[in-house]
Design an enzyme around this catalytic site. Sequence first.
Site, PDB file in Angstrom:
ATOM      1  N   ASP A   1     -12.982   5.354  -2.963  1.00 30.70           N
ATOM      2  CA  ASP A   1     -13.644   4.193  -3.549  1.00 30.70           C
ATOM      3  C   ASP A   1     -13.322   4.229  -5.042  1.00 30.70           C
ATOM      4  OD1 ASP A   1     -15.422   2.421  -4.778  1.00 30.70           O
ATOM      5  OD2 ASP A   1     -16.924   2.660  -3.209  1.00 30.70           O
TER       6      ASP A   1
ATOM      7  N   LYS B   1     -17.254  -5.809  -9.100  1.00 36.78           N
ATOM      8  CA  LYS B   1     -17.462  -5.130 -10.388  1.00 36.78           C
ATOM      9  C   LYS B   1     -16.324  -5.459 -11.363  1.00 36.78           C
ATOM     10  CE  LYS B   1     -21.005  -3.756  -8.191  1.00 36.78           C
ATOM     11  NZ  LYS B   1     -20.726  -3.259  -6.886  1.00 36.78           N
TER      12      LYS B   1
ATOM     13  N   TYR C   1     -22.473   5.213  -3.865  1.00 37.57           N
ATOM     14  CA  TYR C   1     -23.367   4.064  -4.044  1.00 37.57           C
ATOM     15  C   TYR C   1     -24.467   4.112  -2.964  1.00 37.57           C
ATOM     16  CZ  TYR C   1     -24.952  -0.733  -3.439  1.00 37.57           C
ATOM     17  OH  TYR C   1     -25.733  -1.842  -3.264  1.00 37.57           O
TER      18      TYR C   1
ATOM     19  N   ARG D   1     -10.473 -17.462   8.216  1.00 37.88           N
ATOM     20  CA  ARG D   1     -10.994 -16.118   8.532  1.00 37.88           C
ATOM     21  C   ARG D   1      -9.853 -15.128   8.754  1.00 37.88           C
ATOM     22  NH1 ARG D   1     -12.404 -14.717  13.479  1.00 37.88           N
ATOM     23  NH2 ARG D   1     -13.287 -16.734  14.030  1.00 37.88           N
TER      24      ARG D   1
END
Length: 397
Positions: free
Chosen positions: A187, A212, A115, A62
């Site tokens: 972004d 993506k 988005y 983590r």
Amino acid sequence: MSKFNLAKAKFATLCVHGSGGVDPQTGAVSVPIYQSSTFAFQSAKHGAALFAGEIEGYVYTRLGNPTQAALEREMAFLEGGEAALCFSSGMAAISGVILALCRNGENLVSSDTVYGGTHNLYKESLPLWNIGVKEVNATELKNIENAIDSKTRLIFIETPANPTLSLIDITGCAEIAKAHKIPLIVDNTFATPYLQRPIEMGTDIVIHSATKYIGGHGDTIAGIVVGKKEFIDELRAKILRDLGAVISPLNAWLLLRGLKTLPVRMDRHCANALEIAKFLAMHPKINWVKYPGLSTHPHHELAMKQMKKYGGMVTFEIKGGRNAGEKLMNSVGLITLAVSLGDCDSLIEHPASMTHSTYSAEELEEVGISEGLIRLSVGLEDPVDIIADLKMALKKI
Ligand code: LCS
């Protein structure tokens, strides 16, 4: 690669070698998938020193893992940033950055066309932390300037925007951010660092939905943040450690593999998208087509200034509105009716009822997402076949 100065390498070379090259211990050419949750300490003192941050090393996945680290090194290279941090999704990256920078009672200024998931974070979740969001039409820079107040902690823009493909002047936004001493966050999902390098234009932090084009094969959900080392270290130590939205080693490896072919894939996505945009622009059943590479795009000049090529996304409005759009989406055979984008497979969807259904009817109208607007993520198939599929489906309307 030890004698080659990677810092000076060209983009395509970095895509192949930026993760660190051949493993000196084993000779592995592909970065191994370190599918291990924890890492043994050499001694109790060694473990304590790692926890105290006195020495560097791996403790627990983590907090860091060699496969993640290879991806982070490569993404930092490709975006021209100092450091990077992977997350389990693009939304984890976006929410993580915002929560790292904004506190109770503060706010951010964002472009209004983002988005639908990001918009939902703004509308539904951030208010629970009393973090305000001012969404403005950022294609006019003065709207950003006017929205900033003494409690504004960051500017967030998405360019090209999902799904309208409108563009925002990154350099202009960076100047405003600098003047107000707040970070600009871009972004860069639709463009990728191959087509657009926001940090070179003055951006402080770049975010990707790596789901993506970075992954590129429709098999991984992931997010990446690139920025100054100090900020990335803080993001890892607070947001990743405490909120825990860590990428898995396997997913980090899938992205590393995707990156090796990023420029090759993007060249083909761009070439295909331009052909499809030109075909749609001439079709009598289409009202308009938006593709930043077409001279008819309202921000084509800005696209030429801040993008290398124009991406793989094409947005268009079909005559006959929602009904005609549904018919088209139900009629395609090669193109898949699905959300997401940037895959090898061409994907088609209806933003108003799918990815951007988090926008109210008024909000959709304000940002120009009409009922007849269709978004096409142009894949890597032969463009002749994609056009044949669209032609056949358009005939049925
Ligand atoms: N940023 C952009 C520009 C996006 O398009 C998406 C997802 C995200 C962030 C969030 O990334 P995720 O958490 O999904 O990795 N966009 C999607 C879309 O247009 N269709 O499905 C997902």
